[in-house]
Each structure stands twice: as structure tokens, then as C-alpha cells.
Write a protein that holds these residues in place. Sequence first.
Motif, PDB file in Angstrom:
ATOM      1  N   ILE A 148       0.853  -1.194   0.000  1.00 62.73           N
ATOM      2  CA  ILE A 148       0.000   0.000   0.000  1.00 62.73           C
ATOM      3  C   ILE A 148       0.886   1.240   0.000  1.00 62.73           C
ATOM      4  O   ILE A 148       1.716   1.434   0.886  1.00 62.73           O
ATOM      5  N   ARG A 149       0.691   2.064  -1.004  1.00 59.15           N
ATOM      6  CA  ARG A 149       1.419   3.324  -1.107  1.00 59.15           C
ATOM      7  C   ARG A 149       0.507   4.457  -0.647  1.00 59.15           C
ATOM      8  O   ARG A 149      -0.671   4.508  -1.022  1.00 59.15           O
ATOM      9  N   TYR A 150       1.035   5.356   0.151  1.00 54.00           N
ATOM     10  CA  TYR A 150       0.271   6.497   0.646  1.00 54.00           C
ATOM     11  C   TYR A 150       0.930   7.778   0.119  1.00 54.00           C
ATOM     12  O   TYR A 150       2.077   8.069   0.464  1.00 54.00           O
ATOM     13  N   CYS A 151       0.199   8.518  -0.714  1.00 51.82           N
ATOM     14  CA  CYS A 151       0.703   9.779  -1.253  1.00 51.82           C
ATOM     15  C   CYS A 151      -0.051  10.912  -0.564  1.00 51.82           C
ATOM     16  O   CYS A 151      -1.270  11.060  -0.734  1.00 51.82           O
ATOM     17  N   GLU A 152       0.672  11.682   0.238  1.00 49.69           N
ATOM     18  CA  GLU A 152       0.044  12.695   1.075  1.00 49.69           C
ATOM     19  C   GLU A 152       0.043  14.052   0.371  1.00 49.69           C
ATOM     20  O   GLU A 152       1.052  14.497  -0.171  1.00 49.69           O
ATOM     21  N   PHE A 153      -1.132  14.694   0.400  1.00 49.27           N
ATOM     22  CA  PHE A 153      -1.338  16.017  -0.180  1.00 49.27           C
ATOM     23  C   PHE A 153      -1.782  16.985   0.915  1.00 49.27           C
ATOM     24  O   PHE A 153      -2.096  16.568   2.041  1.00 49.27           O
ATOM     25  N   THR A 154      -1.859  18.248   0.566  1.00 49.51           N
ATOM     26  CA  THR A 154      -2.328  19.248   1.525  1.00 49.51           C
ATOM     27  C   THR A 154      -3.791  19.049   1.900  1.00 49.51           C
ATOM     28  O   THR A 154      -4.237  19.527   2.938  1.00 49.51           O
ATOM     29  N   THR A 155      -4.551  18.353   1.046  1.00 46.81           N
ATOM     30  CA  THR A 155      -5.969  18.126   1.324  1.00 46.81           C
ATOM     31  C   THR A 155      -6.250  16.767   1.941  1.00 46.81           C
ATOM     32  O   THR A 155      -7.385  16.482   2.313  1.00 46.81           O
ATOM     33  N   GLY A 156      -5.244  15.890   2.047  1.00 46.38           N
ATOM     34  CA  GLY A 156      -5.444  14.557   2.584  1.00 46.38           C
ATOM     35  C   GLY A 156      -4.521  13.554   1.907  1.00 46.38           C
ATOM     36  O   GLY A 156      -3.529  13.928   1.273  1.00 46.38           O
ATOM     37  N   THR A 157      -4.880  12.267   2.001  1.00 47.61           N
ATOM     38  CA  THR A 157      -3.992  11.198   1.546  1.00 47.61           C
ATOM     39  C   THR A 157      -4.662  10.323   0.494  1.00 47.61           C
ATOM     40  O   THR A 157      -5.806   9.884   0.664  1.00 47.61           O
ATOM     41  N   PHE A 158      -3.932  10.056  -0.595  1.00 48.65           N
ATOM     42  CA  PHE A 158      -4.339   9.064  -1.579  1.00 48.65           C
ATOM     43  C   PHE A 158      -3.858   7.695  -1.104  1.00 48.65           C
ATOM     44  O   PHE A 158      -2.688   7.535  -0.744  1.00 48.65           O
ATOM     45  N   VAL A 159      -4.756   6.722  -1.107  1.00 50.91           N
ATOM     46  CA  VAL A 159      -4.412   5.344  -0.750  1.00 50.91           C
ATOM     47  C   VAL A 159      -4.314   4.547  -2.052  1.00 50.91           C
ATOM     48  O   VAL A 159      -5.294   4.436  -2.795  1.00 50.91           O
ATOM     49  N   GLU A 160      -3.121   3.961  -2.304  1.00 51.22           N
ATOM     50  CA  GLU A 160      -2.816   3.399  -3.610  1.00 51.22           C
ATOM     51  C   GLU A 160      -2.252   1.981  -3.491  1.00 51.22           C
ATOM     52  O   GLU A 160      -1.038   1.781  -3.388  1.00 51.22           O
ATOM     53  N   PRO A 161      -3.108   0.954  -3.505  1.00 50.95           N
ATOM     54  CA  PRO A 161      -2.607  -0.432  -3.515  1.00 50.95           C
ATOM     55  C   PRO A 161      -1.818  -0.720  -4.799  1.00 50.95           C
ATOM     56  O   PRO A 161      -2.285  -0.415  -5.896  1.00 50.95           O
ATOM     57  N   ILE A 162      -0.649  -1.302  -4.666  1.00 49.69           N
ATOM     58  CA  ILE A 162       0.216  -1.583  -5.818  1.00 49.69           C
ATOM     59  C   ILE A 162      -0.334  -2.772  -6.601  1.00 49.69           C
ATOM     60  O   ILE A 162      -0.615  -3.832  -6.038  1.00 49.69           O
ATOM     61  N   THR A 163      -0.469  -2.610  -7.912  1.00 46.72           N
ATOM     62  CA  THR A 163      -0.956  -3.687  -8.778  1.00 46.72           C
ATOM     63  C   THR A 163       0.160  -4.283  -9.642  1.00 46.72           C
ATOM     64  O   THR A 163       0.051  -5.418 -10.088  1.00 46.72           O
ATOM     65  N   GLN A 164       1.208  -3.518  -9.904  1.00 46.70           N
ATOM     66  CA  GLN A 164       2.334  -4.044 -10.675  1.00 46.70           C
ATOM     67  C   GLN A 164       3.640  -3.453 -10.137  1.00 46.70           C
ATOM     68  O   GLN A 164       3.793  -2.248 -10.016  1.00 46.70           O
ATOM     69  N   TRP A 165       4.568  -4.363  -9.814  1.00 49.36           N
ATOM     70  CA  TRP A 165       5.859  -3.978  -9.252  1.00 49.36           C
ATOM     71  C   TRP A 165       6.930  -4.591 -10.149  1.00 49.36           C
ATOM     72  O   TRP A 165       7.376  -5.706  -9.945  1.00 49.36           O
TER      73      TRP A 165
END
Length: 459
Positions: free
Chosen positions: A344-361
Motif C-alpha cells: 500500500i502506497r500512501y501519497c500525502e497532499f495538503t488536502t489529505g492522503t491518496f491510498v494506492e494499492p500496488i498492482t504491478q511492481w
Amino acid sequence: MTRLDSRGQLLLLLSTPLNRTQYLGYGFLLIGLKYLVETILVRVVTGKFFSIFEFFNPVLTTRIEDFADYPILAWGIFLWSLPFLGLALNLSVRRAIDSDGISPWMSLLILVPGLNFVLVIVLALTPSDPRRAYPNEFADDQDDLIHHETSVVTAIVVGLGIGAMMMAVSVLYLKTYGSGLFVATPIVMGAATSFYYNRRKLRSLGASVGIGGLVIVIGSVALLLFALEGAVCIVMALPLIVPLGVIGGLIGMLLAQVAIEDDQFPHISAVVICLPIFAGIETYLNQPRETVVMTSIEIDAPPEKVWESVVAFPDIDSPPPWYFHLGIATPLRARIEGHGPGAIRYCEFTTGTFVEPITQWDRPRRLAFQVTEQPDPLIEMSPIGHIHPPHLDGYMQSNRGEFRLIELPNGRTRLEGRTWYELKMFPQAFWMLWSDAIVHRIHQRVLEHIRDQVEPATD
């Protein structure tokens, strides 16, 4: 009748009634010119053929995929189309004036997809009515807004009432931001305002089109003051809705010159009633299409070194460009929990956090992910502070994204960032010009930060 000056003669040229032959002749001429220019532009810029079926398709979202990678082309065709919309309205009003039994107000149905084709057929088949009168008197130049405050207030109240009704029906009830709200409503607001401003005495052309644009500006300010919309959305909408209000102002002036019936209220009401019907139909016809935005950068480092900063990167410390200070979600940092697909990748912004499960590595070539949670795309501002208008709730939905690392000669890397998203605001051809630009700027800030993290320091 008074003797017309050059300004009056020009306006008369734009307002003389048209018979069936003239209506069809001018219509085919304008359609042919518009299609020819757009076909050439699309061919030169994209290398694709712009078919006549795409040209006439009332669902504008079908053109998005062709123009997605060519924002300048999309902007150009949008701006090129505005005067043709005004001319289509003008021709239809003039033909309705000449026709037997058709109210000129019904010509505004040219704005409604599907009904516009029906209207053109009806206007082309309906014979002329020689009994209809058409005065050719125009007001003097000094007959402007300043000298008629009472009429201005009354006319503007009518226009604002139409706008308020459509905001309530479209946004609050139907939960849609569509062409009925952003295209048809400004034209009808401008037309109704200008009509009531001119109905007792014809005013100048400048005052008439000016009040059509003025009512849109006043309505926008009212939305801001009552915290129904934020400053960013209103600023984005103004380049679309103000020119349409001006076009409506011209149409309203032409309608006021037609001495057919003293009581025009039933006809105006019929057109106004069509606005929420238009919005309701549009919610079923216009479905958002997923589009992709790609931004790239070249980095003076090999893919193996770039990969680690793509997966996760520390705080972005560089000052954000000015446009991020307007409330647009600004990327801050990224972290990851786990390794490989399923992490699970978490990309944090000024408005909150995107939750991004990895599908291809695919180290060190490709990192792909879904977006299962996302924050607001921006922080809307108003005179009373931060607000949360309806368009922040799911109208711009990120679906997935990826980074691709392409090895270049001399130990360099081309880093590409892609985001697939849906925008539920129409006309998409206009709104995606803004949303694509915002996504590009977000990509650019992240990619430049990654570059700064991995490139070797230089003196």
C-alpha cells in the motif's frame, strides 16, 4: 422610423428576419465552414480524420479521447465554436421571427442536444408569416445603463432568478454540473435580462450585451458571497459563462425588437422550464469517460537509482508555484507499507492522503497502482473562509496511476507519470482543459522532486 446610423445598420444586418431558403443557405454555409476548418486542424495536429458523425455528435465527451493529448487544439476548437453558437442562435431567432406561429423564444431550444435538430427541421419547413412586424428603431448612444437604474434592477432580478432556479435544480436536486447549467443557463439568463431591459424602449447594443454579461458576473459574485461555490471554480467558469451571457444579451435585444405580442411571459416560461428538463436528460446522456494525463521528465541517473524515490519520497521542501496557493491539492510526500504487488502506497497532499494499492511492481521499469481512497482535489475559498461546495464530492475521481522508467543512453532515465481519472462536469471539453492542466502541474512537482533527490549534486 428613425434614420439608422452605421451601428444601427450593422445590428439590422444581424437581426433581419430570414425566410426558409435564407435560413438553410446561411446554416449550411456556416456548418460547412466550421467543419472544414476543424477537419483541417484535427488532421494537421493529430493526423486523424475528423468524421462528420463526430462533428454532429451532441455528446461532446466522444471528442475527449481524440483531443486529450492536444490541449491547445481543444482550447482552439472551443474558442472557435463560441461565435458559431452565437450565430446559430441568431439565425434561429431571425427565422422564428419570420415564421408562422413559432415564438422566437422557442429558438433557444437550439441549445438542447437532440431538440436542436428537431428545431432546425421545424424552422426549415414552417412558411413565413407576412403579418409579423419588425421595428427597425434603435436607441441613441447615450441611452445606456446609467440612465435606467430601475429597469436594470428589474431585468437583473429576472436573470438572477433563472440562475438561482437552475442551481437549485441542477446542483442540489439532480447533483449534476452539466451543460444545462454552464451553457444553456447563462444564455437564457442573458437573453431574459436583456429582453426585460429592452422591452419598453430599445437600448443601445453595448448596453444590451453588457447587461447580459453583467448578470452572469453578479450571479457568480452572489454564489461566492453565499458560500454556494468557491473562488477557484468560479474563476474557471467565467471564461465560459460570461461570453455566453453576452451572446444571450444580443439575443434578448433582438427578441425585444419583435412587436408580435405584448405578453411574452408564457414563452419565456416555456424556455425556462426546458432548462431543468435539459439538465435531467443530460444526466443520462453524458456519462464521464476515463481519461489519462501523462507527464514526463529526463533524469541524469540510471533507473535503478530513480526507482527508490519513485516508490516513496521524503517531504517536498521546495516552495510550490503560485497556483498551488489558490487551494489546489499540493503533493507533500509518499510512503509505502509492504513490498511488491499488494503493498500500500500512501501519497500525502495538503488536502489529505491518496491510498494506492500496488498492482504491478516491475523493478526498475514500472510501478502501477489503483486509487481506493482520495482527498478533495482542492480547498475552495470564499469571503467567509474555507467552504465545501458539492463539486468537491466525487466529481473528479482518480482511478489509477503508474510510473514508467525508461532507460536512456549515458545512464539517464525518462520518468513518466500517468493518472487515469474521470471528471463528472460538463461540457467536459471545457472543464478537462482545467483538470488536465492541474494534474499535469501535480505530476510535474512530484517528478521534479524525484529528479532533485537522485541526480548527483553539482557545484
